[in-house]
Write a protein that holds these residues in place. Structure first.
Motif, PDB file in Angstrom:
ATOM      1  N   GLN A   1       0.836  -1.196   0.000  1.00 53.38           N
ATOM      2  CA  GLN A   1       0.000   0.000   0.000  1.00 53.38           C
ATOM      3  C   GLN A   1       0.873   1.250   0.000  1.00 53.38           C
ATOM      4  O   GLN A   1       1.859   1.318   0.743  1.00 53.38           O
ATOM      5  N   PRO A   2       0.530   2.257  -0.783  1.00 55.03           N
ATOM      6  CA  PRO A   2       1.337   3.486  -0.786  1.00 55.03           C
ATOM      7  C   PRO A   2       1.207   4.287   0.500  1.00 55.03           C
ATOM      8  O   PRO A   2       2.044   5.121   0.801  1.00 55.03           O
ATOM      9  N   HIS A   3       0.135   4.056   1.257  1.00 51.19           N
ATOM     10  CA  HIS A   3      -0.037   4.728   2.544  1.00 51.19           C
ATOM     11  C   HIS A   3      -0.760   3.769   3.479  1.00 51.19           C
ATOM     12  O   HIS A   3      -1.430   2.825   3.033  1.00 51.19           O
ATOM     13  N   PRO A   4      -0.639   3.966   4.794  1.00 48.17           N
ATOM     14  CA  PRO A   4      -1.084   2.941   5.753  1.00 48.17           C
ATOM     15  C   PRO A   4      -2.574   2.847   6.025  1.00 48.17           C
ATOM     16  O   PRO A   4      -3.032   1.819   6.503  1.00 48.17           O
ATOM     17  N   VAL A   5      -3.355   3.874   5.757  1.00 49.01           N
ATOM     18  CA  VAL A   5      -4.766   3.851   6.143  1.00 49.01           C
ATOM     19  C   VAL A   5      -5.528   2.885   5.255  1.00 49.01           C
ATOM     20  O   VAL A   5      -5.474   2.974   4.026  1.00 49.01           O
ATOM     21  N   GLU A   6      -6.244   1.978   5.880  1.00 45.31           N
ATOM     22  CA  GLU A   6      -7.118   1.067   5.152  1.00 45.31           C
ATOM     23  C   GLU A   6      -8.471   1.735   4.964  1.00 45.31           C
ATOM     24  O   GLU A   6      -9.094   2.168   5.927  1.00 45.31           O
ATOM     25  N   GLN A   7      -8.913   1.809   3.745  1.00 42.45           N
ATOM     26  CA  GLN A   7     -10.211   2.420   3.473  1.00 42.45           C
ATOM     27  C   GLN A   7     -11.316   1.368   3.598  1.00 42.45           C
ATOM     28  O   GLN A   7     -11.113   0.214   3.232  1.00 42.45           O
ATOM     29  N   PRO A   8     -12.483   1.739   4.116  1.00 43.46           N
ATOM     30  CA  PRO A   8     -13.597   0.774   4.199  1.00 43.46           C
ATOM     31  C   PRO A   8     -14.089   0.428   2.812  1.00 43.46           C
ATOM     32  O   PRO A   8     -13.824   1.145   1.856  1.00 43.46           O
ATOM     33  N   PRO A   9     -14.804  -0.688   2.673  1.00 47.02           N
ATOM     34  CA  PRO A   9     -15.341  -1.047   1.361  1.00 47.02           C
ATOM     35  C   PRO A   9     -16.197   0.078   0.790  1.00 47.02           C
ATOM     36  O   PRO A   9     -16.926   0.745   1.510  1.00 47.02           O
ATOM     37  N   GLU A  10     -16.073   0.281  -0.521  1.00 43.13           N
ATOM     38  CA  GLU A  10     -16.837   1.345  -1.174  1.00 43.13           C
ATOM     39  C   GLU A  10     -18.334   1.035  -1.088  1.00 43.13           C
ATOM     40  O   GLU A  10     -18.778  -0.051  -1.472  1.00 43.13           O
ATOM     41  N   PRO A  11     -19.129   1.942  -0.569  1.00 42.71           N
ATOM     42  CA  PRO A  11     -20.573   1.696  -0.507  1.00 42.71           C
ATOM     43  C   PRO A  11     -21.199   1.802  -1.887  1.00 42.71           C
ATOM     44  O   PRO A  11     -20.603   2.323  -2.825  1.00 42.71           O
ATOM     45  N   GLU A  12     -22.404   1.300  -1.972  1.00 41.88           N
ATOM     46  CA  GLU A  12     -23.135   1.436  -3.221  1.00 41.88           C
ATOM     47  C   GLU A  12     -23.402   2.931  -3.479  1.00 41.88           C
ATOM     48  O   GLU A  12     -23.633   3.697  -2.553  1.00 41.88           O
ATOM     49  N   PRO A  13     -23.333   3.340  -4.746  1.00 41.99           N
ATOM     50  CA  PRO A  13     -23.609   4.753  -5.048  1.00 41.99           C
ATOM     51  C   PRO A  13     -24.967   5.168  -4.487  1.00 41.99           C
ATOM     52  O   PRO A  13     -25.963   4.468  -4.642  1.00 41.99           O
ATOM     53  N   ALA A  14     -24.980   6.308  -3.822  1.00 45.98           N
ATOM     54  CA  ALA A  14     -26.233   6.771  -3.205  1.00 45.98           C
ATOM     55  C   ALA A  14     -26.195   8.284  -3.081  1.00 45.98           C
ATOM     56  O   ALA A  14     -25.125   8.895  -3.061  1.00 45.98           O
ATOM     57  N   PHE A  15     -27.357   8.857  -3.013  1.00 47.96           N
ATOM     58  CA  PHE A  15     -27.442  10.295  -2.790  1.00 47.96           C
ATOM     59  C   PHE A  15     -27.223  10.582  -1.304  1.00 47.96           C
ATOM     60  O   PHE A  15     -27.650   9.817  -0.443  1.00 47.96           O
ATOM     61  N   ILE A  16     -26.562  11.685  -1.030  1.00 49.48           N
ATOM     62  CA  ILE A  16     -26.337  12.111   0.352  1.00 49.48           C
ATOM     63  C   ILE A  16     -27.402  13.134   0.716  1.00 49.48           C
ATOM     64  O   ILE A  16     -27.567  14.145   0.022  1.00 49.48           O
ATOM     65  N   VAL A  17     -28.127  12.862   1.773  1.00 49.01           N
ATOM     66  CA  VAL A  17     -29.118  13.805   2.278  1.00 49.01           C
ATOM     67  C   VAL A  17     -28.492  14.558   3.441  1.00 49.01           C
ATOM     68  O   VAL A  17     -28.177  13.957   4.472  1.00 49.01           O
ATOM     69  N   PRO A  18     -28.237  15.858   3.312  1.00 51.80           N
ATOM     70  CA  PRO A  18     -27.593  16.592   4.406  1.00 51.80           C
ATOM     71  C   PRO A  18     -28.472  16.636   5.648  1.00 51.80           C
ATOM     72  O   PRO A  18     -29.693  16.757   5.557  1.00 51.80           O
ATOM     73  N   ASP A  19     -27.837  16.511   6.810  1.00 51.28           N
ATOM     74  CA  ASP A  19     -28.558  16.614   8.075  1.00 51.28           C
ATOM     75  C   ASP A  19     -28.708  18.064   8.512  1.00 51.28           C
ATOM     76  O   ASP A  19     -29.633  18.409   9.251  1.00 51.28           O
ATOM     77  N   VAL A  20     -27.757  18.910   8.075  1.00 42.07           N
ATOM     78  CA  VAL A  20     -27.717  20.313   8.485  1.00 42.07           C
ATOM     79  C   VAL A  20     -27.472  21.164   7.239  1.00 42.07           C
ATOM     80  O   VAL A  20     -26.781  20.730   6.312  1.00 42.07           O
TER      81      VAL A  20
END
Length: 467
Positions: free
Chosen positions: A248-267
């Motif tokens: 890996q070029p950097h140490p942080v493991e990224q979580p599995p990519e979620p299914e494409p979805a719209f983001i609904v803002p909370d604020v």
């Protein structure tokens, strides 16, 4: 054996199902909350959905809600959220057993893994190191310098812990831990840690020598020079280089990519009348209220429990919304410069500072900002995006300095690119003192090549034909 009786005094906290529900509502996303409330509406006939134009009235006694808010705000803090302030028995923390989705914060994900095998002191030291890392898992400053600063900062929370203890914790808990290379000072240290985690072999041994001694030749992909310097065959060098490129070029493991979805803002935040305004997005979840016949139904034994459940849910939702709004307002107020001017103006900001502003615990701020989004004129972003790590010795955040490095390189003359030490000197003239190595680290994180590889010859002037 003689039996005897002993009196023992101690403190404990019992988490009722209702209190656990209040805590869990803090950390669920808007989509999860909407799904849960729809299920509650189907199950509890004493609740109904309020019309969109009507604000739901607060349920129950206000003073009781305040007391309950304080109760869960003072709960023992799980170490993976506190950053190391709690030194009690981890098994006694009932909130750690609350089911939650995968966090978008890599620091939380790693600390959750570490808490299964570490004591409270080790976990606190690991959390402190992770606070000193950027988004990709690299340290923001020199390890020795950070360790000296950390030993002084943690004196009250972890008496007796010195700089050497912190350096040892970084090595065995993070650098050589579950995510090899985490909290590395640079890519070389990250790659070496990942190689040490692999099974022993001749190829791994040669790869360790290449990364440790010949990183310059590796960067040029000069296999012939590597073979000559290391007294190895071309095939052996090729196998070792292939192994290195698989890391890996950097140490942080990224979580599995979620299914494409719209983001609904909370604020939602916007600027009007010369000031920033912040409000909750009431369309992100249905608003509930008690039915008109709810009080009359309380006289029936079978309905009394449903009425209590409905009142507690409405009270918990009110606490959640109030906490989210207070936190968002504080974040917007502290990061006005970022929202108005961009990345270079983002200010250093921690969970602890926001918690002090709103009068709550760090754990509450962490829960309420995880998975929550804010819509701003600069775009929709996760609330955690408004936190930034302070670079040691500077009054600005590491993210702001990284943005400055990007701008300076984008504006450099094509035929005379800026070297890392020149960029460090230019930042120093602005009152921001960073080491050349820090500039190089940010440049690498931005996937920008060194100055010698960015050089482009000046285009020749067009010939002028006379006559």
């Amino acid at each position: 054996m003689k039996a005897s009786l002993q009196a023992k005094m101690g403190q404990s906290m019992t988490l009722t199902p209702q209190l656990l529900q209040s805590i869990r509502l803090l950390q669920v996303t808007s989509l999860q909350l909407e799904q849960e409330l729809q299920l509650v509406l189907e199950r509890n006939p004493l609740l109904e959905q309020a019309p969109e134009e009507e604000e739901p009235a607060p349920a129950g006694d206000g003073d009781a809600a305040t007391i309950e808010a304080a109760a869960w705000d003072e709960l023992p803090e799980p170490m993976f959220l506190s950053g190391g302030s709690y030194t009690g028995d981890m098994d006694e923390d009932a909130t750690a057993r609350i089911a939650a989705g995968e966090s978008s914060d890599p620091r939380q994900r790693l600390l959750q893994q570490l808490q299964l095998r570490c004591n409270a002191q080790d976990l606190a030291m690991a959390a402190w190191w992770l606070d000193c890392c950027d988004d990709r898992g690299y340290l923001e400053a020199e390890p020795a310098e950070l360790a000296r600063h950390g030993a002084a900062q943690l004196q009250d929370a972890l008496p007796g812990v010195g700089a050497d203890d912190l350096l040892a914790a970084r090595q065995h808990l993070l650098l050589d831990g579950d995510w090899p290379g985490m909290a590395a000072a640079d890519p070389r240290e990250c790659l070496l840690a990942q190689l040490r985690a692999l099974p022993t072999s001749e190829t791994r041994a040669l790869a360790l020598r290449i990364v440790g001694e010949q990183l310059d030749a590796l960067a040029r992909h000069d296999l012939a020079t590597l073979a000559a310097r290391l007294d190895a065959t071309s095939a052996e060098v090729a196998a070792a280089v292939s192994l290195i490129l698989s890391l890996q070029p950097h140490p942080v493991e990224q979580p599995p990519e979620p299914e494409p979805a719209f983001i609904v803002p909370d604020v939602i935040a916007w600027r009007a009348g010369g000031a920033w305004q912040v409000r909750l997005n009431t369309r992100s979840a249905p608003r509930l209220r008690l039915c008109a016949h709810a009080e009359q139904a309380s006289g029936h034994a079978g309905m009394r429990g449903l009425l209590d459940e409905a009142r507690w849910l409405l009270r918990s939702l009110g606490i959640r919304n109030e906490t989210l709004l207070k936190t968002a307002r504080t974040l917007v107020a502290r990061q006005q410069a970022f929202l108005e001017r961009g990345e270079e103006a983002i200010a250093p900001l921690t969970l602890k500072e926001v918690a002090e502003d709103i009068g709550m615990h760090e754990s509450t701020v962490s829960r309420i900002t995880t998975g929550k989004y804010i819509q701003t004129p600069r775009g929709t972003m996760e609330l955690k995006r408004l936190f930034a790590v302070r670079l040691e010795g500077a009054e600005v955040s590491g993210a702001a300095i990284k943005a400055m490095v990007r701008r300076l390189i984008e504006d450099e003359p094509a035929h005379a690119p800026l070297a890392d030490e020149v960029i460090a000197a230019m930042l120093a003239r602005q009152g921001i003192r960073v080491a050349r190595r820090t500039v190089a680290k940010y440049r690498e994180q931005l996937s920008i090549a060194p100055a010698r590889m960015r050089r482009r010859e000046r285009a020749p002037a067009p010939a002028v034909r006379l006559g």
